[in-house]
Design an enzyme around this catalytic site. Structure first.
Site, PDB file in Angstrom:
ATOM      1  N   LYS A   1      32.566  26.867  43.420  1.00 55.05           N
ATOM      2  CA  LYS A   1      33.393  27.716  44.278  1.00 55.05           C
ATOM      3  C   LYS A   1      32.547  28.846  44.866  1.00 55.05           C
ATOM      4  O   LYS A   1      31.917  29.614  44.132  1.00 55.05           O
ATOM      5  CB  LYS A   1      34.558  28.303  43.473  1.00 55.05           C
ATOM      6  CG  LYS A   1      35.536  29.080  44.339  1.00 55.05           C
ATOM      7  CD  LYS A   1      36.783  29.425  43.573  1.00 55.05           C
ATOM      8  CE  LYS A   1      36.708  30.738  42.861  1.00 55.05           C
ATOM      9  NZ  LYS A   1      36.767  31.917  43.746  1.00 55.05           N
TER      10      LYS A   1
ATOM     11  N   ASP B   1      36.418  29.558  48.872  1.00 52.72           N
ATOM     12  CA  ASP B   1      37.612  30.339  48.506  1.00 52.72           C
ATOM     13  C   ASP B   1      37.612  31.677  49.233  1.00 52.72           C
ATOM     14  O   ASP B   1      37.285  32.710  48.652  1.00 52.72           O
ATOM     15  CB  ASP B   1      37.613  30.528  46.983  1.00 52.72           C
ATOM     16  CG  ASP B   1      38.861  31.246  46.493  1.00 52.72           C
ATOM     17  OD1 ASP B   1      39.901  31.182  47.176  1.00 52.72           O
ATOM     18  OD2 ASP B   1      38.795  31.865  45.409  1.00 52.72           O
TER      19      ASP B   1
ATOM     20  N   LYS C   1      40.364  32.687  50.930  1.00 54.45           N
ATOM     21  CA  LYS C   1      41.761  33.150  50.936  1.00 54.45           C
ATOM     22  C   LYS C   1      42.153  33.715  52.312  1.00 54.45           C
ATOM     23  O   LYS C   1      42.571  34.870  52.440  1.00 54.45           O
ATOM     24  CB  LYS C   1      41.992  34.203  49.851  1.00 54.45           C
ATOM     25  CG  LYS C   1      41.712  33.704  48.439  1.00 54.45           C
ATOM     26  CD  LYS C   1      42.098  34.730  47.393  1.00 54.45           C
ATOM     27  CE  LYS C   1      41.887  34.242  45.987  1.00 54.45           C
ATOM     28  NZ  LYS C   1      40.481  34.022  45.593  1.00 54.45           N
TER      29      LYS C   1
ATOM     30  N   ASP D   1      45.626  35.623  58.074  1.00 63.50           N
ATOM     31  CA  ASP D   1      45.426  36.284  59.373  1.00 63.50           C
ATOM     32  C   ASP D   1      46.398  35.655  60.365  1.00 63.50           C
ATOM     33  O   ASP D   1      47.230  34.828  59.976  1.00 63.50           O
ATOM     34  CB  ASP D   1      43.954  36.082  59.808  1.00 63.50           C
ATOM     35  CG  ASP D   1      43.439  37.230  60.655  1.00 63.50           C
ATOM     36  OD1 ASP D   1      44.188  37.678  61.552  1.00 63.50           O
ATOM     37  OD2 ASP D   1      42.300  37.667  60.444  1.00 63.50           O
TER      38      ASP D   1
ATOM     39  N   THR E   1      43.432  32.723  64.360  1.00 64.26           N
ATOM     40  CA  THR E   1      42.195  33.079  63.662  1.00 64.26           C
ATOM     41  C   THR E   1      41.981  32.175  62.449  1.00 64.26           C
ATOM     42  O   THR E   1      40.865  31.704  62.191  1.00 64.26           O
ATOM     43  CB  THR E   1      42.249  34.574  63.241  1.00 64.26           C
ATOM     44  OG1 THR E   1      42.417  35.345  64.425  1.00 64.26           O
ATOM     45  CG2 THR E   1      40.997  35.012  62.518  1.00 64.26           C
TER      46      THR E   1
ATOM     47  N   THR F   1      46.408  35.613  40.184  1.00 63.48           N
ATOM     48  CA  THR F   1      46.575  35.635  38.720  1.00 63.48           C
ATOM     49  C   THR F   1      46.231  36.992  38.107  1.00 63.48           C
ATOM     50  O   THR F   1      46.487  37.221  36.936  1.00 63.48           O
ATOM     51  CB  THR F   1      45.714  34.538  38.056  1.00 63.48           C
ATOM     52  OG1 THR F   1      44.423  34.571  38.652  1.00 63.48           O
ATOM     53  CG2 THR F   1      46.308  33.168  38.235  1.00 63.48           C
TER      54      THR F   1
ATOM     55  N   ARG G   1      33.692  34.015  35.204  1.00 61.80           N
ATOM     56  CA  ARG G   1      32.958  34.860  34.260  1.00 61.80           C
ATOM     57  C   ARG G   1      32.723  34.255  32.873  1.00 61.80           C
ATOM     58  O   ARG G   1      31.629  34.443  32.322  1.00 61.80           O
ATOM     59  CB  ARG G   1      33.645  36.231  34.160  1.00 61.80           C
ATOM     60  CG  ARG G   1      33.442  37.058  35.428  1.00 61.80           C
ATOM     61  CD  ARG G   1      34.389  38.213  35.541  1.00 61.80           C
ATOM     62  NE  ARG G   1      35.757  37.761  35.769  1.00 61.80           N
ATOM     63  CZ  ARG G   1      36.799  38.577  35.909  1.00 61.80           C
ATOM     64  NH1 ARG G   1      36.620  39.890  35.832  1.00 61.80           N
ATOM     65  NH2 ARG G   1      38.007  38.088  36.136  1.00 61.80           N
TER      66      ARG G   1
HETATM   67  O1  C5P Z   1      35.878  35.082  36.447  1.00 61.73           O
HETATM   68  P1  C5P Z   1      37.169  34.352  36.497  1.00 61.73           P
HETATM   69  O2  C5P Z   1      37.192  33.105  35.615  1.00 61.73           O
HETATM   70  O3  C5P Z   1      38.359  35.233  36.291  1.00 61.73           O
HETATM   71  O4  C5P Z   1      37.216  33.793  38.001  1.00 61.73           O
HETATM   72  C1  C5P Z   1      38.348  33.314  38.593  1.00 61.73           C
HETATM   73  C2  C5P Z   1      38.025  32.963  40.018  1.00 61.73           C
HETATM   74  O5  C5P Z   1      39.178  32.404  40.618  1.00 61.73           O
HETATM   75  C3  C5P Z   1      37.592  34.146  40.862  1.00 61.73           C
HETATM   76  O6  C5P Z   1      36.529  33.685  41.701  1.00 61.73           O
HETATM   77  C4  C5P Z   1      38.804  34.504  41.692  1.00 61.73           C
HETATM   78  O7  C5P Z   1      38.476  34.919  42.983  1.00 61.73           O
HETATM   79  C5  C5P Z   1      39.545  33.165  41.764  1.00 61.73           C
HETATM   80  N1  C5P Z   1      41.001  33.225  41.891  1.00 61.73           N
HETATM   81  C6  C5P Z   1      41.859  33.868  41.012  1.00 61.73           C
HETATM   82  N2  C5P Z   1      43.210  33.882  41.213  1.00 61.73           N
HETATM   83  C7  C5P Z   1      43.735  33.276  42.253  1.00 61.73           C
HETATM   84  C8  C5P Z   1      42.884  32.613  43.145  1.00 61.73           C
HETATM   85  C9  C5P Z   1      41.523  32.595  42.917  1.00 61.73           C
HETATM   86  O8  C5P Z   1      41.418  34.382  40.006  1.00 61.73           O
HETATM   87  N3  C5P Z   1      45.055  33.271  42.419  1.00 61.73           N
END
Ligand code: C5P
Length: 234
Positions: A36, A63, A65, A68, A72, A121, A211
């Site tokens: 991603k 990703d 997101k 707009d 666009t 989330t 992470r």
């Molecule tokens: O580090 P972590 O496991 O929390 O990463 C979650 C990834 O998923 C991040 O890159 C974040 O941008 C993405 N994400 C999210 N919640 C969403 C959509 C995408 O945490 N609803």
């Protein structure tokens, strides 16, 4: 959708440098085939990093997101399709017209798969109220899921706790991508979390992990453990 355990893990390359991102791809491509690229890496490094991930034989989930005006978003999806990305995200909150414009921009091709973001989330009830959404979080999330399905996009991003209900109401062909995965209890900004095993059992097609893998002492070890959990859950 028949997917191998490796294909169901998406690793978020939330780093600042192209060299760090590509190093992670080299280390982890044996455990997952989709990486991603989000706003952090894309804003730092631009589209070149996507090409380089493709050159390594991996697929990209872009990703960004998008949220707009329909025109666009349509142009952004055309650009993503030209780069050959496998999947990309738009905000379902952008509304029906914006989602349909994204679909039209993709045309007759299967990719990029267009996935709607419902309620992030990292959000909880009080944070929704802060931005003027007074509905219970589950109601708001269901409303956006239904709107996304009506618009005809391929699926949604959903927290682990929403997955079972979405699977029941939207059917087997609707793609569910689930972040907020924690192989252990962590104290960070993700509020609605679950283990990889739980998310897959609830019915997620893909889990997104950032992470817990990329900040681990041994990213490959954690990725291997997660793929093992996915394998057990299916
Ligand atoms: O580090 P972590 O496991 O929390 O990463 C979650 C990834 O998923 C991040 O890159 C974040 O941008 C993405 N994400 C999210 N919640 C969403 C959509 C995408 O945490 N609803």
């Amino acid at each position: 959708m028949e997917l191998t355990p490796n294909e169901r893990l998406i690793i978020a390359l939330d780093v600042d440098k192209e060299s760090a991102a590509l190093g992670l791809v080299d280390e982890l491509k044996g455990y997952c085939s989709i990486f991603k690229v989000g706003s952090q890496l894309f804003t730092r490094c631009g589209p070149g990093v996507i090409e380089k991930i493709h050159d390594k034989g991996c697929r990209v989930f872009l990703d960004m997101k998008y949220h707009d005006i329909p025109n666009t978003v349509s142009e952004a999806i055309k650009a993503a399709a030209n780069m050959g990305v496998f999947m990309c995200t738009i905000h379902a909150g952008g509304g029906m017209k914006m989602m349909q414009a994204a679909l039209e921009a993709r045309g007759s091709s299967i990719t990029p798969q267009i996935i709607g973001v419902t309620v992030l989330t990292s959000m909880d009830q009080s944070m929704l109220e802060e931005v003027g959404v007074m509905k219970p979080l589950e109601v708001q999330s269901s409303l956006l899921v239904n709107l996304a399905q009506k618009a005809g996009i391929d699926g949604v991003v959903a927290s682990p706790h929403e997955v079972s209900k979405i699977r029941q109401t939207c059917g087997q062909d609707f793609i569910i991508v689930t972040p907020g995965i924690r192989p252990w209890i962590a104290d960070d900004d993700q509020k609605r979390v679950a283990t990889p095993r739980e998310a897959i059992r609830f019915g997620a097609n893909f889990i997104v992990v950032g992470r817990p893998i990329i900040h681990a002492r041994s990213p490959a070890k954690v990725a291997e453990q997660i793929v093992g959990e996915i394998q057990e859950a299916i």
